[in-house]
Write an enzyme that holds these catalytic residues in place. Structure first.
Site, PDB file in Angstrom:
ATOM      1  NE  ARG A  32     -77.440 -35.237   6.686  1.00 34.13           N
ATOM      2  CZ  ARG A  32     -78.366 -34.729   7.494  1.00 34.13           C
ATOM      3  NH1 ARG A  32     -79.581 -35.268   7.523  1.00 34.13           N
ATOM      4  NH2 ARG A  32     -78.085 -33.726   8.289  1.00 34.13           N
ATOM      5  CD  GLU A  34     -78.011 -31.004   5.665  1.00 33.20           C
ATOM      6  OE1 GLU A  34     -76.837 -30.862   6.075  1.00 33.20           O
ATOM      7  OE2 GLU A  34     -78.996 -30.899   6.398  1.00 33.20           O
ATOM      8  CG  ASP A  35     -73.236 -35.243   3.389  1.00 38.20           C
ATOM      9  OD1 ASP A  35     -73.142 -34.075   3.786  1.00 38.20           O
ATOM     10  OD2 ASP A  35     -73.158 -36.242   4.128  1.00 38.20           O
ATOM     11  CB  THR A  36     -74.497 -37.236  -2.157  1.00 36.26           C
ATOM     12  OG1 THR A  36     -75.724 -37.839  -1.710  1.00 36.26           O
ATOM     13  CG2 THR A  36     -73.370 -37.620  -1.218  1.00 36.26           C
ATOM     14  NE  ARG A  37     -82.279 -33.983  -2.182  1.00 36.24           N
ATOM     15  CZ  ARG A  37     -82.541 -33.652  -0.937  1.00 36.24           C
ATOM     16  NH1 ARG A  37     -82.136 -32.488  -0.472  1.00 36.24           N
ATOM     17  NH2 ARG A  37     -83.167 -34.494  -0.143  1.00 36.24           N
ATOM     18  N   GLY A  64     -83.649 -36.128   8.429  1.00 35.83           N
ATOM     19  CA  GLY A  64     -83.233 -35.831   9.797  1.00 35.83           C
ATOM     20  C   GLY A  64     -84.287 -36.204  10.819  1.00 35.83           C
ATOM     21  CD  GLU A  98     -83.921 -43.662   3.535  1.00 38.58           C
ATOM     22  OE1 GLU A  98     -84.785 -42.907   3.049  1.00 38.58           O
ATOM     23  OE2 GLU A  98     -82.727 -43.682   3.153  1.00 38.58           O
TER      24      GLU A  98
END
Length: 504
Positions: A32, A34-37, A64, A98
């Site tokens: 995800r 937004e959390d980890t990129r 999304g 995915e």
């Protein structure tokens, strides 16, 4: 790390219905954004790329929405998938699609799946509670019920594989995951050592070595492969390495150590090569030997390793590169090739009760094997031509089962006439082949004055003689044969039969 086997072999039915796609990537990263990129995933991606592991990370498309058409093919074309479950992973339909495709590839294509629980409780992921429950609750109001069920089933199945739990302020688990990926990648893309064709008689010897090493046992084993120059120590060690190295977390074959140990830079290079093999880091650089030894001590207990130290002739070489067998983690194997059995015997005295020390003496080929090996080099086939049979047996008898001598003689006679063979055989009775003579001189030149004198006396006058009779004569000549004899035996230059007779 709480890990279980994450690879499922495809069934015969699924493998026939699902042709294997072209593998374009080693790793597919599902995360995800937004959390980890810009944190964990970015660090993992860059680390994998630095290690030469080709990784797919979708940075271009917005998450999304529904999964893009090209993504399923990319997942199918990857060797492994790493799923980074983070706080808002279940909010994304894209991520859940995915995930479903990844688990489908695991089932139908045997893809390896490695879950990571990034700052989330694995039980929340498995049971879809907490933030994961909220995400699914939203989808249940807008998405087809059957699709949501598939998403939930895929998430539960992935969580059941175990994985890596990355807790805040303790993100070292990413290094553990990286090592796991490096190990798996090396097993799928192994780098085999070159071994010549027509390795006659080696298959049975290889099976004997593997049986002695007992790879399935968890203890540390040290094996010495001993024998005179050219008998095939390095060859059988390479074959053994190629056969078993994929069963270890890291491996290294240090070749020709004796000739690469002469300067400080040579020794530093050997340590660097060893560490690169253990860590699977081709870019690792050492500043000093002390740094190298300290790093080896720190790393050796972090996994099950295979280390081969080839052609050593002094204890210092073994001590620098292996130092202490107690540093190795259980299940590791250390193999040393040498002309001197005493080096292995010394190591046995130093080994702890947790380390098993084995000795394997490389033997000459039998007559049948010798004729076959000689024929491959003399005639490019496995048997001699009929007109050359008797001459071939004479040449084989001259070589006495020594593999390198058989190769040299066979290659030198290839394409020559019978008269030329006869002339060469007559010459060999007086003047040995230079390449063969030089080979045997390697062992002889390593002896001191008294050792040379005793060896020559045994070779010329005491072959098959009573051991005690011979010692009484040579000791009376002040040659100190009682102390010299074990040295010659350890260096495989003589044999002692029934503890009474000797042969050079």
């Amino acid at each position: 790390m709480a890990s279980s086997s994450a690879t499922q072999k495809p069934s015969s039915s699924s493998s026939s219905s699902a042709p294997s796609p072209k593998l374009n990537f080693d790793v597919f990263l599902s995360f995800r954004g937004e959390d980890t990129r810009y944190g964990f995933t970015d660090h993992l991606f860059k680390s994998l790329e630095r290690k030469g592991i080709h990784t797919f990370r979708d940075d271009k498309l917005e998450r999304g929405e529904e999964i893009g058409q090209e993504l399923p093919g990319t997942i199918e074309g990857s060797r492994f998938s790493v799923i980074v479950f983070s706080e808002r992973y279940a909010d994304s339909k894209w991520c859940l699609e995915e995930l479903t495709k990844i688990m489908e590839c695991r089932k139908e294509r045997g893809q390896t799946v490695l879950p990571v629980f990034y700052h989330v409780d694995p039980s929340h992921v498995r049971k879809q509670t907490g933030s994961f429950g909220k995400g699914f609750a939203k989808h249940e109001t807008t998405v087809d019920e059957e699709k949501v069920k598939r998403w939930r089933a895929a998430m539960t199945e992935a969580t059941d594989l175990g994985g890596w739990h990355v807790v805040k302020d303790k993100e070292g688990m990413s290094q553990s995951l990286l090592r796991k990926l490096l190990t798996l990648s090396s097993r799928l893309k192994p780098k085999f050592l070159h071994v010549e064709e027509h390795m006659v008689g080696m298959k049975l010897r290889l099976e004997n070595l593997k049986s002695m090493l007992q790879i399935h046992l968890g203890q540390v084993y040290v094996m010495g492969i001993c024998g005179i120059s050219g008998i095939g120590k390095t060859t059988i060690a390479k074959m053994l390495y190629n056969d078993i190295f994929c069963q270890f977390d890291g491996s290294c074959f240090l070749e020709d150590v004796k000739n690469r140990f002469k300067s400080h830079n040579d020794r530093l290079q050997l340590l660097q090569e060893l560490l690169r093999g253990i860590q699977k880091d081709a870019n690792l650089e050492l500043n000093s030997i002390v740094d190298g030894v300290n790093m080896i001590k720190d790393r050796l207990n972090s996994g099950k390793f295979l280390v081969v130290v080839d052609d050593v002739d002094h204890q210092d070489q073994v001590q620098l590169l292996i130092k202490s067998c107690t540093w190795f983690a259980q299940g590791s194997r250390i193999i040393v090739t040498t002309k001197d059995k005493h080096l292995i015997n010394m190591h046995q005295l130093e080994a702890s009760t947790k380390v098993n020390v084995l000795l394997y003496e490389a033997s000459a080929l039998c007559e049948e094997e010798s004729i076959e090996l000689f024929s491959w080099h003399a005639f490019r086939q496995n048997v001699p031509e009929e007109d050359y049979m008797n001459l071939s047996k004479c040449m084989v008898n001259y070589a006495r089962g020594h593999p390198l001598a058989l190769k040299v003689l066979g290659s030198s006679l290839c394409g020559k006439t019978i008269d030329e063979w006869k002339s060469e055989l007559n010459r060999l009775k007086i003047f040995p082949k230079k390449e063969v003579n030089d080979l045997f001189r390697l062992s002889f030149d390593g002896l001191d004055y008294f050792e040379k004198e005793v060896f020559l006396d045994i070779a010329c006058f005491f072959r098959g003689a009573d051991k005690n009779f011979m010692l009484s004569i040579l000791d009376s000549c002040n040659l100190y044969a009682t102390g010299v004899l074990p040295v010659l035996h350890d260096r495989c230059l003589i044999t002692i039969r029934n503890k009474t007779s000797t042969n050079a």
